[in-house]
Design a protein around this motif. Structure first.
Motif, PDB file in Angstrom:
ATOM      1  N   TYR A  11       4.266  32.139  48.795  1.00 38.90           N
ATOM      2  CA  TYR A  11       3.579  33.408  48.549  1.00 38.90           C
ATOM      3  C   TYR A  11       2.089  33.241  48.257  1.00 38.90           C
ATOM      4  O   TYR A  11       1.285  34.111  48.592  1.00 38.90           O
ATOM      5  CB  TYR A  11       4.224  34.139  47.369  1.00 38.90           C
ATOM      6  CG  TYR A  11       5.660  34.578  47.589  1.00 38.90           C
ATOM      7  CD1 TYR A  11       6.153  34.818  48.870  1.00 38.90           C
ATOM      8  CD2 TYR A  11       6.526  34.752  46.513  1.00 38.90           C
ATOM      9  CE1 TYR A  11       7.468  35.219  49.072  1.00 38.90           C
ATOM     10  CE2 TYR A  11       7.839  35.161  46.703  1.00 38.90           C
ATOM     11  CZ  TYR A  11       8.310  35.386  47.984  1.00 38.90           C
ATOM     12  OH  TYR A  11       9.607  35.784  48.181  1.00 38.90           O
ATOM     13  N   PHE A  12       1.712  32.131  47.604  1.00 39.46           N
ATOM     14  CA  PHE A  12       0.339  31.994  47.105  1.00 39.46           C
ATOM     15  C   PHE A  12      -0.412  30.850  47.776  1.00 39.46           C
ATOM     16  O   PHE A  12       0.153  29.801  48.068  1.00 39.46           O
ATOM     17  CB  PHE A  12       0.345  31.775  45.586  1.00 39.46           C
ATOM     18  CG  PHE A  12       0.850  32.957  44.812  1.00 39.46           C
ATOM     19  CD1 PHE A  12       0.018  34.029  44.540  1.00 39.46           C
ATOM     20  CD2 PHE A  12       2.171  33.005  44.380  1.00 39.46           C
ATOM     21  CE1 PHE A  12       0.488  35.127  43.841  1.00 39.46           C
ATOM     22  CE2 PHE A  12       2.649  34.098  43.680  1.00 39.46           C
ATOM     23  CZ  PHE A  12       1.803  35.166  43.409  1.00 39.46           C
ATOM     24  N   ASP A  13      -1.721  31.088  47.967  1.00 39.38           N
ATOM     25  CA  ASP A  13      -2.604  30.066  48.530  1.00 39.38           C
ATOM     26  C   ASP A  13      -3.298  29.268  47.436  1.00 39.38           C
ATOM     27  O   ASP A  13      -3.644  28.105  47.636  1.00 39.38           O
ATOM     28  CB  ASP A  13      -3.668  30.730  49.413  1.00 39.38           C
ATOM     29  CG  ASP A  13      -3.050  31.505  50.561  1.00 39.38           C
ATOM     30  OD1 ASP A  13      -2.611  30.868  51.527  1.00 39.38           O
ATOM     31  OD2 ASP A  13      -2.991  32.747  50.471  1.00 39.38           O
ATOM     32  N   ASN A  14      -3.544  29.913  46.295  1.00 46.06           N
ATOM     33  CA  ASN A  14      -4.249  29.269  45.190  1.00 46.06           C
ATOM     34  C   ASN A  14      -3.570  29.600  43.872  1.00 46.06           C
ATOM     35  O   ASN A  14      -3.019  30.691  43.702  1.00 46.06           O
ATOM     36  CB  ASN A  14      -5.713  29.735  45.116  1.00 46.06           C
ATOM     37  CG  ASN A  14      -6.477  29.473  46.390  1.00 46.06           C
ATOM     38  OD1 ASN A  14      -6.515  30.325  47.261  1.00 46.06           O
ATOM     39  ND2 ASN A  14      -7.087  28.313  46.492  1.00 46.06           N
ATOM     40  N   PHE A  15      -3.650  28.655  42.942  1.00 50.75           N
ATOM     41  CA  PHE A  15      -3.108  28.851  41.604  1.00 50.75           C
ATOM     42  C   PHE A  15      -4.205  28.568  40.586  1.00 50.75           C
ATOM     43  O   PHE A  15      -4.798  27.484  40.590  1.00 50.75           O
ATOM     44  CB  PHE A  15      -1.915  27.920  41.358  1.00 50.75           C
ATOM     45  CG  PHE A  15      -0.718  28.227  42.209  1.00 50.75           C
ATOM     46  CD1 PHE A  15       0.332  28.976  41.706  1.00 50.75           C
ATOM     47  CD2 PHE A  15      -0.656  27.784  43.523  1.00 50.75           C
ATOM     48  CE1 PHE A  15       1.435  29.272  42.498  1.00 50.75           C
ATOM     49  CE2 PHE A  15       0.438  28.074  44.323  1.00 50.75           C
ATOM     50  CZ  PHE A  15       1.486  28.823  43.808  1.00 50.75           C
ATOM     51  N   LYS A  18      -5.904  35.603  51.775  1.00 50.69           N
ATOM     52  CA  LYS A  18      -5.519  34.691  50.705  1.00 50.69           C
ATOM     53  C   LYS A  18      -4.983  35.463  49.502  1.00 50.69           C
ATOM     54  O   LYS A  18      -5.495  36.518  49.148  1.00 50.69           O
ATOM     55  CB  LYS A  18      -6.711  33.836  50.277  1.00 50.69           C
ATOM     56  CG  LYS A  18      -7.105  32.773  51.291  1.00 50.69           C
ATOM     57  CD  LYS A  18      -8.174  31.856  50.721  1.00 50.69           C
ATOM     58  CE  LYS A  18      -8.504  30.735  51.706  1.00 50.69           C
ATOM     59  NZ  LYS A  18      -9.526  29.811  51.159  1.00 50.69           N
ATOM     60  N   ILE A  19      -3.948  34.895  48.886  1.00 52.55           N
ATOM     61  CA  ILE A  19      -3.393  35.458  47.658  1.00 52.55           C
ATOM     62  C   ILE A  19      -3.480  34.390  46.577  1.00 52.55           C
ATOM     63  O   ILE A  19      -3.032  33.258  46.768  1.00 52.55           O
ATOM     64  CB  ILE A  19      -1.928  35.903  47.835  1.00 52.55           C
ATOM     65  CG1 ILE A  19      -1.797  36.880  49.008  1.00 52.55           C
ATOM     66  CG2 ILE A  19      -1.418  36.555  46.557  1.00 52.55           C
ATOM     67  CD1 ILE A  19      -0.363  37.282  49.315  1.00 52.55           C
ATOM     68  N   SER A  20      -4.074  34.753  45.461  1.00 50.40           N
ATOM     69  CA  SER A  20      -4.270  33.811  44.366  1.00 50.40           C
ATOM     70  C   SER A  20      -3.524  34.298  43.130  1.00 50.40           C
ATOM     71  O   SER A  20      -3.469  35.500  42.866  1.00 50.40           O
ATOM     72  CB  SER A  20      -5.766  33.678  44.060  1.00 50.40           C
ATOM     73  OG  SER A  20      -5.998  32.757  43.020  1.00 50.40           O
TER      74      SER A  20
END
Length: 436
Positions: free
Chosen positions: A215-219, A194-196
């Protein structure tokens, strides 16, 4: 005498010679988790999970019995060794609770328990805002980034060898880098976890939102208010509307509200609007995060404007509180914008510097073989861990009084440790008085 005390007393008849080894269905091996920590007082023991914070209080006699797991006995064998049905039933329920809290795990479940799980990667110290409470005192856009795109690629190539669970991209404001998208593309192409993204949310737009969603899983978006007025007092005019627009763009791009968190630092500027912040998150279907104000960085010079006095009063809880789970230096590390390695974003002080990732040739040995724990920075960090600190290591409530090592650090530096310690001991004495 409580029924549980009678039961604990009866368990005193439990004898090592009662064990009958082997037998069908008795071969599943369980062990005490390496995350299991203990506090002891008189004839009671509190077991707590240093990763999740969950805890349970038991008798010293039960604690001795549980330790037979590490001698190779199964749960079934231990329960069967009890001398009456009541004790067997109690032990079965106890082991179920220990399994639920991951204080006891199966033999195959502990393989990666001590492994680093996450890294906060600071791309830049620059920011396009000038928030008055900024804990890192981010610099303006005129400064140059210390590391080039190629150096960032090198860092990514190293940390993606470690089998991390999550990488958090942060700053400053990470999106101000002109090469931000190139760096994120390189990370996504080389990392399956995961990339946040931690961001102020003002630079998300129609042109980049699709790529961001890839690109991102979480913000994790900071807003520090519940409307334009409260937000502008801290972050500047027009920021509130930009953040709301960014959230709507992310949702249209396919990012669920479950993967968007909206955070507010609790300060004098927004204290009366906590309920309005609840409603805002409910309306946006985002995840609410409320943090306490920390007077460091730029916040130190604005402390009189932002700090508030709490008038809240609390009843004595009827159950054990969550134990300290600070992962700094253990489960997580921070790589700063110059490549320096620290325990976390808040402990980015030279005394806790564990080296520079650009100078480390064998990242596998440094992280997976825990060579970083031999650094002066980590040794200094260990000195402020309550379970090891000279003034706290033998305290019967040390797992519950500190939730952030940076808070502990500040208290020690302030010279008010003794005063704080006395207050916390009075506040937490109930944990040994209530039934668990």
């Amino acid at each position: 005498m409580h029924a549980s005390d009678v039961l604990h007393s009866n368990l005193g008849s439990f004898k090592r010679t009662n064990f009958a080894r082997g037998g069908d269905g008795l071969n599943t091996k369980y062990y005490l988790s390496s995350q299991c920590r203990t506090l002891e007082k008189e004839n009671r023991v509190i077991l707590y999970n240093s990763k999740t914070g969950e805890s349970i209080k038991i008798s010293s006699e039960c604690w001795k019995i549980i330790n037979y797991l590490n001698e190779g006995f199964t749960i079934q064998e231990i329960c069967a060794a009890a001398e009456n049905e009541e004790d067997r039933g109690y032990l079965e329920k106890l082991f179920n609770k220990l399994l639920e809290r991951e204080l006891v795990i199966s033999g195959s479940g502990d393989k990666e328990e001590n492994q680093l799980e996450s890294i906060d990667l600071v791309l830049t110290h620059k920011c396009n805002l000038k928030c008055i409470h900024c804990c890192v005192d981010a610099s303006g856009l005129s400064e140059s980034d210390l590391l080039s795109k190629e150096q960032m690629f090198s860092i990514i190539d190293k940390i993606t060898q470690i089998n991390l669970r999550i990488i958090v991209i942060t700053g400053g404001e990470p999106m101000v880098r002109e090469d931000f998208m190139d760096i994120m593309s390189h990370l996504r192409n080389n990392f399956e976890g995961k990339i946040s993204l931690m961001t102020n949310g003002t630079l998300i737009n129609r042109e980049n939102v699709i790529k961001l969603s890839e690109y991102f899983d979480n913000f994790n978006i900071s807003i520090d208010g519940y409307d334009e007025e409260s937000c502008s007092l801290v972050r500047g005019k027009g920021v509130y509307d930009k953040v709301i627009n960014s959230i709507n763009l992310l949702k249209k791009a396919g990012i669920s509200g479950e993967n968007i968190s909206l955070s507010m630092v609790k300060m004098a500027t927004n204290l009366n609007g906590i309920n309005k912040f609840h409603e805002l998150n409910k309306e946006l279907e985002t995840q609410e995060v409320i943090r306490e104000f920390d007077p460091i960085g730029r916040g130190r010079s604005n402390v009189k404007k932002l700090l508030y006095e709490s008038s809240e009063s609390y009843d004595v809880p009827i159950c054990l509180p969550r134990a300290q789970t600070c992962a700094a230096g253990e489960k997580k590390l921070t790589i700063n914008y110059d490549g320096s390695i620290y325990p976390c974003l808040l402990l980015d002080k030279e005394e806790y510097n564990m080296g520079n990732i650009l100078e480390i040739e064998n990242i596998q040995a440094f992280i997976l073989e825990e060579q970083y724990k031999k650094s002066i920075g980590y040794c200094n960090l260990k000195k402020i861990m309550p379970q090891f600190h000279e003034k706290c290591s033998k305290c019967s409530v040390n797992a519950f009084c500190w939730y952030c090592l940076e808070d502990f650090y500040k208290c020690m530096k302030s010279g008010k440790f003794s005063e704080w310690c006395s207050l916390k001991k009075k506040e937490l004495k109930y944990i040994w008085e209530i039934e668990s």
